[in-house]
Structures are given as structure tokens and as C-alpha cells.
Motif scaffolding. Structure first.
Motif, PDB file in Angstrom:
ATOM      1  N   ALA A  11     -14.497 -56.200  17.126  1.00 30.96           N
ATOM      2  CA  ALA A  11     -13.586 -55.963  18.236  1.00 30.96           C
ATOM      3  C   ALA A  11     -12.176 -55.755  17.691  1.00 30.96           C
ATOM      4  N   ASP A  12     -11.940 -54.643  17.065  1.00 28.51           N
ATOM      5  CA  ASP A  12     -10.676 -54.330  16.420  1.00 28.51           C
ATOM      6  C   ASP A  12     -10.319 -52.893  16.800  1.00 28.51           C
ATOM      7  N   PRO A  13      -9.168 -52.671  17.451  1.00 28.77           N
ATOM      8  CA  PRO A  13      -8.828 -51.315  17.885  1.00 28.77           C
ATOM      9  C   PRO A  13      -8.891 -50.283  16.764  1.00 28.77           C
ATOM     10  N   ARG A  14      -8.618 -50.676  15.546  1.00 28.60           N
ATOM     11  CA  ARG A  14      -8.576 -49.706  14.448  1.00 28.60           C
ATOM     12  C   ARG A  14      -9.932 -49.115  14.115  1.00 28.60           C
ATOM     13  N   TYR A  15     -11.012 -49.812  14.467  1.00 26.63           N
ATOM     14  CA  TYR A  15     -12.304 -49.264  14.070  1.00 26.63           C
ATOM     15  C   TYR A  15     -12.705 -48.075  14.937  1.00 26.63           C
ATOM     16  N   VAL A 253      -2.110 -49.227  18.319  1.00 26.68           N
ATOM     17  CA  VAL A 253      -1.482 -50.538  18.525  1.00 26.68           C
ATOM     18  C   VAL A 253      -0.577 -50.491  19.750  1.00 26.68           C
ATOM     19  N   SER A 254       0.178 -49.413  19.889  1.00 26.07           N
ATOM     20  CA  SER A 254       1.072 -49.269  21.034  1.00 26.07           C
ATOM     21  C   SER A 254       0.296 -49.278  22.339  1.00 26.07           C
ATOM     22  N   VAL A 255      -0.806 -48.528  22.385  1.00 29.23           N
ATOM     23  CA  VAL A 255      -1.618 -48.477  23.603  1.00 29.23           C
ATOM     24  C   VAL A 255      -2.255 -49.836  23.877  1.00 29.23           C
ATOM     25  N   ALA A 256      -2.812 -50.473  22.827  1.00 26.35           N
ATOM     26  CA  ALA A 256      -3.479 -51.766  23.006  1.00 26.35           C
ATOM     27  C   ALA A 256      -2.521 -52.820  23.539  1.00 26.35           C
ATOM     28  N   ARG A 257      -1.284 -52.807  23.059  1.00 29.54           N
ATOM     29  CA  ARG A 257      -0.300 -53.792  23.514  1.00 29.54           C
ATOM     30  C   ARG A 257       0.188 -53.515  24.927  1.00 29.54           C
ATOM     31  N   SER A 258       0.075 -52.256  25.358  1.00 32.75           N
ATOM     32  CA  SER A 258       0.602 -51.869  26.668  1.00 32.75           C
ATOM     33  C   SER A 258      -0.412 -51.990  27.787  1.00 32.75           C
ATOM     34  N   ASP A 295      -8.891 -43.597  24.998  1.00 31.34           N
ATOM     35  CA  ASP A 295     -10.280 -43.907  25.333  1.00 31.34           C
ATOM     36  C   ASP A 295     -10.889 -44.853  24.307  1.00 31.34           C
ATOM     37  N   SER A 296     -10.584 -44.632  23.022  1.00 33.73           N
ATOM     38  CA  SER A 296     -11.124 -45.476  21.963  1.00 33.73           C
ATOM     39  C   SER A 296     -10.590 -46.899  22.060  1.00 33.73           C
ATOM     40  N   VAL A 297      -9.301 -47.034  22.343  1.00 33.69           N
ATOM     41  CA  VAL A 297      -8.707 -48.371  22.480  1.00 33.69           C
ATOM     42  C   VAL A 297      -9.333 -49.104  23.660  1.00 33.69           C
ATOM     43  N   ALA A 317     -11.871 -54.130  34.650  1.00 36.03           N
ATOM     44  CA  ALA A 317     -11.337 -52.800  34.954  1.00 36.03           C
ATOM     45  C   ALA A 317      -9.816 -52.842  35.081  1.00 36.03           C
ATOM     46  N   GLU A 318      -9.320 -53.885  35.741  1.00 32.62           N
ATOM     47  CA  GLU A 318      -7.868 -54.033  35.923  1.00 32.62           C
ATOM     48  C   GLU A 318      -7.156 -54.177  34.588  1.00 32.62           C
ATOM     49  N   LEU A 319      -7.707 -54.978  33.681  1.00 31.53           N
ATOM     50  CA  LEU A 319      -7.082 -55.194  32.368  1.00 31.53           C
ATOM     51  C   LEU A 319      -7.102 -53.943  31.505  1.00 31.53           C
ATOM     52  N   LEU A 320      -8.062 -53.056  31.764  1.00 31.42           N
ATOM     53  CA  LEU A 320      -8.163 -51.824  30.981  1.00 31.42           C
ATOM     54  C   LEU A 320      -7.370 -50.679  31.594  1.00 31.42           C
TER      55      LEU A 320
END
Length: 364
Positions: A11-15, A253-258, A295-297, A317-320
Motif C-alpha cells: 500500500a504505497d502510492p509509488r508502486y 505525493v501531492s495528490v495523495a496528501r490532497s 487514478d493510480s493514487v 468513496a468520500e475519502l477518495l
């Protein structure tokens, strides 16, 4: 809350970043085809195609590659598939890096070059070269805690390295020792037959040990001019690759944090002192788009939320940043080919045990 089990993807956005060349999947496809199996459906489920695997400059993500490997292992029913894929390769399989290996003055120089530029060969592991008594050891390390796939990746890495050395130097080559962390599988005897050396399982780390007698041998294709040319090209490619990877990972990282809010591409471009058009062009050079990156994030975050507990789908769904649970269900089905409940069920399943342990080959 429960963390993902050892058998689940990381569960790592970079993968989800498209930063890996298609080399390993190309040879996985070759092995599958030789066994009469069409890997096309598995590739398409991962958003790839057989034709795309041969495209120069194509980059895929760890998620895509690992998904195809898992499906191939299941469909072919061969737990030793990593050894088979590695054995099938020749020095030309590694492109410019392979040419650099052939042109190196000695085997040690070739191995050092391969370790230095492994990122350009489609490797899903990272490597370092370490001096040991009587020689040197190649030590691979995992980028993600992908325990289920680790034996495959180690077997492919070690068997392909040996295959390339035998191709470039001499078919009689054998490493001094093969050491792996995983237990001895049911096909453990294949290790000794192929590597022709001492093999240890359940070790503290993974390492392929090469003896000084082989490392000091000159290579028949040694050519200093060719090595210099190849290294220049590889350095340029590696620098460009790092710049692209930094761009993609920075955006992720920017998208994941936002999340649940997705920053508009215009804002991302302004933050990087470039125009929106330039940012789109640079992402296209990386083989992706901003929409695919978002989409990947979301995919990685969805998998983490679904497998870490029983959070209601509406809240996930709300968190995404999705409008409702129905939209989330459609996205999950597109990403994983199954429903959210099935993703949860798979995440709750315990890791599968190793099939067999050869105590006589373990290290204390």
C-alpha cells in the motif's frame, strides 16, 4: 485497524508509478508462449498489451508488473517460474546494459556495471555489490514489502545474472554460493542443478556470491571504446529517468496528501514553474497522464482502506474524492476486476504458507 497481510500488494502510492521498463514481462511472455499459454488477457487486465511490451521507452508500474506475474504463476501452475524466466535470458536481453557487460574488461567490471545501471534493465529489485572473503556478493533488496512475490523476483534475478554471465563469458560459470531468505520450496533441487553451487535457504539476507577466480577473468568481447560509449548513453538515460521519476512521484505525493480533493493540473504546473501544456508533455514522455496518475493514487489508497478494516463504502468513496459508493464500486471493478467486497475478502485471507522446507540446506 489491521495492516495489510504479507500476501497482499504494497500500500504505497509509488508502486503505481510508471517507472519500470517492460523487460521482465517480455521474457515472462516468451516463457508463457513457449508453454502454449497466451499472456495477453493478463496483460490487458493490467492495462498493457503484448505489442506495447516491445515499445522502446515504455514504462510500466510495479503494480502492473506484479499483477501480471501473479496471474502467470497461477495460470501456468509453475511455482518455479522465476527460475525459468531468468534462465531464458541472454546477454542481449538487457539492451545497452547487456552490451556494456560484454564489452567490459573483466567479469568484475561487468558485474559492477550491471549493478550500477540495474534500474535501466526493468529490475523490480534494487542491488548493491559488496566485497566478501574470496570474492564479491550481489545483494538485492525489495522496494516494497511484497512478501508473496519476493521468491519469484529473487529467483529471476539470480538465474538471469548467471545466464548472462554464462552467455558473455563461459557456459561452465558457476557462482560460489546462492543464499536466499525464503524457505526451500518443493522444487529446491532445481537450484543446485542450475546454479551448480552451494545453496542455502532461510538465510538472514539474499545474496549471489561470485568467486575471485571468475571475477578476475577477462571477457572475450572486451572493448574499452564500446564501454565508454555505452556508459555515456547509460548515464544520460539514468539522469533522464531520475528526472522523470522525481516528477511522477512528486505529483503522486501531492495528490495523495490532497485527497479527497484533487489539485487541478494548472495548480500542479504553477507549483513547478511550468505551463500546463509543458507538464502534460513531460508526463507523456513518462508514458502517463495526470488523470492516470490520479487514478493510480486512488487505486492504492482504495486498496489500503478496503483491506485495513470494515469502513463503509460511502466513507471510502468520500475519502477518495468520489461522488458516491456506486462510483467507487465501478472504479474498484475496473482496477481489480472484482467487487470491493472481494478485495476485502482477499485482504483478510492469511498469507499462504511455503510448500516445503529443506532443513538440510538452511543456515542457522
Amino acid at each position: 485497524m489491521r495492516s495489510s497481510p504479507p500476501g497482499s500488494p504494497p500500500a504505497d502510492p509509488r508502486y503505481g508509478s510508471a517507472t519500470i521498463t517492460s523487460h521482465l514481462l517480455r521474457y515472462l511472455s516468451v516463457v508463457a508462449a513457449e508453454r502454449g499459454h497466451d499472456l495477453g488477457p493478463a496483460l490487458r487486465r493490467a492495462g498493457l498489451s503484448e505489442a506495447a511490451l516491445s515499445a522502446v521507452g515504455l514504462r510500466i508500474s510495479y503494480r502492473q508488473s506484479s499483477q501480471v506475474i501473479r496471474e502467470a504463476m497461477s495460470e501456468l501452475g509453475d511455482p518455479a517460474l522465476g527460475l525459468a524466466v531468468g534462465r531464458r535470458q541472454r546477454v542481449t536481453a538487457w539492451g545497452l546494459v547487456g552490451l556494456g557487460l560484454q564489452a567490459s574488461p573483466t567479469l568484475f567490471d561487468a558485474v559492477a556495471l550491471g549493478v550500477r545501471y540495474h534500474g535501466l534493465t526493468g529490475s523490480m529489485l534494487d542491488y548493491r555489490l559488496e566485497s566478501v572473503p574470496g570474492g564479491a556478493a550481489i545483494l538485492p533488496t525489495a522496494r516494497y514489502a511484497d512478501y508473496e512475490l519476493q521468491p519469484f523476483l529473487i529467483e529471476e534475478a539470480f538465474s538471469s545474472t548467471v545466464a548472462l554471465i554464462r552467455c558473455a563469458l563461459h557456459d561452465d560459470f558457476a557462482p560460489h554460493a546462492v543464499v536466499v531468505r525464503h524457505p526451500c520450496p518443493a522444487y529446491g533441487d532445481e537450484y543446485e542443478r542450475y546454479f551448480r553451487c552451494s545453496v542455502s535457504f532461510e538465510a538472514p539476507d539474499d545474496r549471489l556470491v561470485l568467486g575471485t577466480d571468475w571475477l578476475e577473468r577477462p571477457l572475450p568481447g572486451a572493448d574499452a571504446y564500446t564501454v565508454a560509449q555505452v556508459v555515456g548513453l547509460l548515464e544520460s538515460a539514468r539522469t533522464l529517468g531520475r528526472e522523470r521519476q522525481d516528477l511522477v512521484e512528486g505529483l503522486e505525493v501531492s495528490v495523495a496528501r490532497s485527497l479527497p480533493h484533487v489539485p487541478p493540473l494548472t495548480h500542479q504546473a504553477q507549483a513547478r514553474a511550468m505551463s500546463e501544456r509543458t507538464l502534460r508533455r513531460r508526463l507523456a514522455e513518462c508514458g502517463t497522464t495526470y488523470e492516470a496518475l490520479v487514478d493510480s493514487v486512488r487505486l492504492v489508497r482504495a486498496e489500503e482502506l478496503l483491506t485495513a478494516g470494515d469502513m463503509p463504502l460511502g466513507r471510502v468513496a468520500e475519502l477518495l474524492g468520489f461522488s458516491d459508493a456506486r462510483t467507487l464500486r465501478r472504479a474498484v471493478t475496473r482496477w481489480f476486476g472484482v467487487s470491493p467486497s472481494e478485495v476485502r475478502r482477499r485482504g483478510a485471507a492469511p498469507a499462504r504458507p511455503e510448500t516445503a522446507v529443506c532443513a538440510r540446506r538452511t543456515v542457522s
